[in-house]
Design an enzyme around this catalytic site. Structure first.
Site, PDB file in Angstrom:
ATOM      1  N   HIS A   1     -22.145  29.977  -6.089  1.00 50.68           N
ATOM      2  CA  HIS A   1     -21.393  31.018  -6.801  1.00 50.68           C
ATOM      3  C   HIS A   1     -19.923  30.635  -6.788  1.00 50.68           C
ATOM      4  O   HIS A   1     -19.544  29.644  -6.173  1.00 50.68           O
ATOM      5  CB  HIS A   1     -21.601  32.381  -6.117  1.00 50.68           C
TER       6      HIS A   1
ATOM      7  N   GLU B   1     -10.261  30.925  -2.447  1.00 46.17           N
ATOM      8  CA  GLU B   1     -10.286  31.680  -1.185  1.00 46.17           C
ATOM      9  C   GLU B   1      -9.531  30.882  -0.121  1.00 46.17           C
ATOM     10  O   GLU B   1      -8.542  31.375   0.436  1.00 46.17           O
ATOM     11  CB  GLU B   1     -11.730  31.950  -0.761  1.00 46.17           C
TER      12      GLU B   1
ATOM     13  N   THR C   1     -17.297  35.036   3.392  1.00 47.41           N
ATOM     14  CA  THR C   1     -16.003  35.563   2.942  1.00 47.41           C
ATOM     15  C   THR C   1     -16.155  36.919   2.240  1.00 47.41           C
ATOM     16  O   THR C   1     -15.182  37.472   1.708  1.00 47.41           O
ATOM     17  CB  THR C   1     -15.312  34.597   1.963  1.00 47.41           C
TER      18      THR C   1
ATOM     19  N   HIS D   1     -18.757  27.766  -4.163  1.00 49.90           N
ATOM     20  CA  HIS D   1     -19.426  27.734  -2.858  1.00 49.90           C
ATOM     21  C   HIS D   1     -20.898  27.396  -3.013  1.00 49.90           C
ATOM     22  O   HIS D   1     -21.638  28.125  -3.687  1.00 49.90           O
ATOM     23  CB  HIS D   1     -19.281  29.095  -2.164  1.00 49.90           C
TER      24      HIS D   1
ATOM     25  N   HIS E   1     -20.397  41.071  -7.676  1.00 49.65           N
ATOM     26  CA  HIS E   1     -19.270  40.489  -6.932  1.00 49.65           C
ATOM     27  C   HIS E   1     -18.926  39.100  -7.467  1.00 49.65           C
ATOM     28  O   HIS E   1     -17.783  38.668  -7.387  1.00 49.65           O
ATOM     29  CB  HIS E   1     -19.614  40.355  -5.437  1.00 49.65           C
TER      30      HIS E   1
ATOM     31  N   HIS F   1     -15.535  32.014  -6.944  1.00 52.93           N
ATOM     32  CA  HIS F   1     -14.486  33.029  -6.779  1.00 52.93           C
ATOM     33  C   HIS F   1     -13.336  32.579  -7.671  1.00 52.93           C
ATOM     34  O   HIS F   1     -13.075  31.375  -7.784  1.00 52.93           O
ATOM     35  CB  HIS F   1     -14.013  33.086  -5.319  1.00 52.93           C
TER      36      HIS F   1
END
Ligand SMILES: CCCCCCc1ccc(S(N)(=O)=O)cc1
Ligand SMILES: [Zn+2]
Length: 261
Positions: A94, A106, A199, A119, A64, A96
């Site tokens: 990590h 996000e 999230t 994050h 992910h 996104h």
């Protein structure tokens, strides 16, 4: 074919997560849009990140995102202050991100997205024995969110992007010692804070969000290396480039967002 696990595709993406994770329709879901006007709370003190003795362990591709894990068996790296009533231990960080030329943060700010969002995930080891327990408790987690915008090369991000060749496929991991995420912080620690959720599934409503207002700059070239990663494992026929691994903003449902000075 294994069960229809959650992901970011048409068939298994954020719009259908509620089928397996009904809390997706809950009252404190994340991310959210941060509107123009946020109430400034003078009682909110500064957030303090004590990472001087932090111990990174490895970097891995969990299918992910790309995650850097830390030794959280003691209080060697914690955040405290701000809206937090206890110190929270750093467990992992990590990212996104979007696709080529597309934004991928996000949280959004007055409707605007950033290229990516980092994050830093912490848990309340004062009240809970295990991360997994804290992750399911309303005051269990504190995640510091940092926006990434495209600009100059980030002088320290290359240590992470250079390691990505080693974790291209889902389920791969490699040693990643001696990395202190303090080098990824912007110059100002001014922040917004609100009560929200993970999230990604399981979407537990257990996160005190602390979003830094000032983004950090990374180059398009560095962001491009994130997109070398794959959602899929080495043995899978499908080769799915890891990109657009972000959940869109969720309804505020009456929540208050506070701003440090
Ligand atoms: C009971 C196990 C829960 C594992 C939760 C793992 C996780 C951590 C942080 C985030 S994020 N994107 O909200 O920072 C999402 C998921
Ligand atoms: Zn995240």
């Amino acid at each position: 074919m294994k069960g229809n696990h959650w992901g970011y595709g048409k068939e298994n993406g954020p719009d259908v997560w509620h089928k397996n994770y009904p809390v997706a329709l809950g009252s404190r879901q994340s991310p959210i849009d941060i509107p123009h006007q946020v109430s400034h709370d003078p009682s909110l003190g500064p957030i303090v990140l004590d990472y001087d003795h932090c111990t990174s362990i490895n970097i891995c591709n969990n299918g992910h995102s790309v995650v850097v894990n830390f030794d959280d068996t003691d209080d060697r790296s914690v955040i405290h202050g701000g809206p937090l009533e206890n110190p929270y231990r750093l467990s992992q960080f990590h990212f996104h991100w979007g696709g080529k030329g597309c934004d991928g943060s996000e949280h959004t700010v007055a409707g605007n997205s950033y290229a990516s969002e980092l994050h830093l995930v912490h848990w309340n080891a004062v009240k809970y024995k295990l991360f997994d327990h804290a992750a399911a408790a309303p005051d269990g987690l504190a995640v510091v969110g940092i926006f990434l915008e495209t600009g100059d090369d980030h002088r320290w991000l290359h240590t992470i992007t250079d390691a990505m060749y080693m974790v291209k496929y889902k389920g791969s991991a490699t040693d990643f010692k001696g990395f202190n995420p303090k080098c990824l912080l912007p110059s100002s620690l001014h922040y917004w804070t609100y009560l929200g959720s993970l999230t990604t599934p399981p979407l537990h409503e257990s996160v005190t969000w602390i979003l830094l207002k000032e983004p950090i700059a990374v180059s398009e070239k560095q962001l491009g290396k994130f997109r070398l990663l794959q959602f899929t494992g080495e043995e899978e026929d499908q080769r799915l480039r890891m990109e657009n691994n972000f959940r869109p903003p969720q309804p505020l449902k009456g929540r208050r967002i506070r701003s440090s000075n």
